[in-house]
Design an enzyme around this catalytic site. Sequence first.
Site, short mmCIF file in Angstrom:
data_model
loop_
_atom_site.label_atom_id
_atom_site.label_comp_id
_atom_site.label_asym_id
_atom_site.label_seq_id
_atom_site.Cartn_x
_atom_site.Cartn_y
_atom_site.Cartn_z
N ASP A 58 -10.46 -3.84 -4.95
CA ASP A 58 -9.84 -2.90 -4.02
C ASP A 58 -10.63 -1.58 -4.03
O ASP A 58 -10.73 -0.93 -5.06
CB ASP A 58 -8.39 -2.64 -4.46
CG ASP A 58 -7.58 -1.91 -3.41
OD1 ASP A 58 -8.15 -1.11 -2.65
OD2 ASP A 58 -6.35 -2.13 -3.36
N SER A 83 0.83 -1.20 0.00
CA SER A 83 0.00 0.00 0.00
C SER A 83 0.87 1.26 0.00
O SER A 83 1.60 1.50 -0.97
CB SER A 83 -0.97 -0.07 1.19
OG SER A 83 -1.97 0.92 1.08
N HIS A 127 -8.26 -4.79 -0.72
CA HIS A 127 -7.00 -4.11 -0.45
C HIS A 127 -6.06 -4.97 0.40
O HIS A 127 -4.84 -4.83 0.32
CB HIS A 127 -7.25 -2.76 0.24
CG HIS A 127 -6.06 -1.85 0.23
ND1 HIS A 127 -5.54 -1.32 -0.93
CD2 HIS A 127 -5.28 -1.39 1.24
CE1 HIS A 127 -4.48 -0.56 -0.63
NE2 HIS A 127 -4.31 -0.59 0.68
#
Length: 205
Positions: A155, A105, A186
């Site tokens: 996501d 991320s 995610h």
Amino acid sequence: MTELSFIHRFEPATDSSRPPLLLLHGTGGDENDLLGLGRTISPGSALLSPRGKILENGMPRFFRRLAEGVFDEADVKHRANELADFVAEARKAYGLEAPIAVGFSNGANIAAAMLMLRPDALSGAALLRAMVPLSEAPPVDLAGKRVLMTSGALDPIIPADNAKNLAASLKAADADVQHQMLPTGHNLSQTDLQLLVKWFSEQGR
């Protein structure tokens, strides 16, 4: 622990044939977050895991954002260079080759920015749930660098097209890119783990 410009954890290699890993956590993580992942996906690798210096509502990150999915690009550039300088310090302090970044991320986004701005800092990267870090990618030569990207088709944070654009940008710079779009959100899945283990097992072949 050697004093360097980032708070970090370091675990020496136990298998010299394995590449060193630069572990880059997501928002709200810290230098301990990805150590277990690093040990699993590349057993025996040296692990270098810094803590992001930006705090967003008390949560560490590697660069500022203006809103979710909207990055402060001047800060992205500043922080990518700062992190690359830390990698150079750590390589000297610990006697490491250029590491492969493993970022999740926010950590994947700063790793992608490092590839674009300071490609010599990394020998490759595994970008987990990454998005385009800079709206205009600077010209860069990534020939010889292997990049694994895993993205979630479901996501809610990263549109699939954005992830595909990042993969295309890295390919255009001659990186050897493997991009997998997974039927997940995610968070990381078991499939991510399997892809990482396989990708690392193929390093240096």
